[in-house]
Scaffold this active site. Structure first.
Site: not given
Ligand SMILES: Nc1nc2c(ncn2[C@@H]2O[C@H](COP(=O)(O)OP(=O)(O)OP(=O)(O)O)[C@@H](O)[C@H]2O)c(=O)[nH]1
Ligand SMILES: [Zn+2]
Length: 205
Positions: A126, A128
């Site tokens: 991930d 983000r």
């Protein structure tokens, strides 16, 4: 480099007439959008969602994930309440971009799970970065949220940047036979909370 406000307009939808606020992340060139409804001046917690872009789920009706259904349920919940914000973050594919997400889907078609596929492509699970949310929330005057999510990383990121998460509202919707493994992997490898831990759950109307 800052995330700067560019312009705002009305956005009529089947759920409510939102105000759409456009922001530019000058560091990446990404264009983000916030939909807001109602007034935040009294400082009470605002029903909110950080929604990560998923072209396939949000616009193309994909059943590989739960994104389209979560987007609709979140906007419906905000409309029902008459007050809230949805930050539509252009972090497609958990930050790897659309074409890499399609590469990851190709590996998943061959048997990999969503995390293994990212890793085989050389990415972390991930990528983000939620720090872009702070200038958007500050622009709107939102200091405290009732956050619609199953992802504890979003709660932590907001809390770490000084936004109060007064409540986490689970958002369980859009489950189907095609995304069973995807949702199970989110729970086992990405710490998502997929149970019914909370009574204030948002259901699709
Ligand atoms: N790399 C990658 N990204 C995916 C995949 N499936 C969905 N996504 C992206 O994942 C993002 C949505 O994140 P999720 O992990 O589904 O959910 P979340 O936003 O972390 O958590 P919630 O707030 O509970 O919805 C969107 O940007 C999607 O494009 C996949 O298999 N691989
Ligand atoms: Zn999706």
């Amino acid at each position: 480099m800052p995330v700067v406000f560019v312009a705002a307009s009305k956005l009529p939808t089947p759920f409510a007439q939102f105000t759409m606020h456009g922001f530019l992340d000058e560091a990446t060139g990404r264009e983000h959008v916030v939909l807001s409804l109602g007034d935040f001046a009294d400082g009470s917690p605002v029903l909110g969602r950080l929604h990560s872009e998923c072209l396939t789920g949000d616009a193309l009706f994909s059943q590989r994930c739960d994104c389209g259904s979560q987007l609709e349920a979140a906007l419906q919940a905000i409309a029902r309440e008459g007050r809230g914000v949805l930050l539509y973050l252009r972090q497609e594919g958990r930050g790897i971009g659309l074409l890499n997400k399609i590469r990851a889907y190709e590996l998943q078609d061959g048997g990999a799970d969503t995390v293994e596929a990212n890793e085989r492509l050389g990415f972390a699970a991930d990528l983000r970065d939620y720090s872009i949310c702070l200038p958007m929330l500050q622009h709107l005057g939102v200091k405290s949220l009732r956050l619609m999510t199953n992802n504890p990383r979003k709660v932590k990121a907001l809390t770490d940047m000084g936004i109060v998460v007064a409540e986490r509202v689970p958002l369980h919707t859009g489950h189907n036979p095609h995304n069973k493994l995807y949702l199970a992997t989110k729970a086992s490898k990405l710490d998502h909370m997929m149970g019914n831990e909370h009574q204030g759950e948002v259901d699709r109307a």
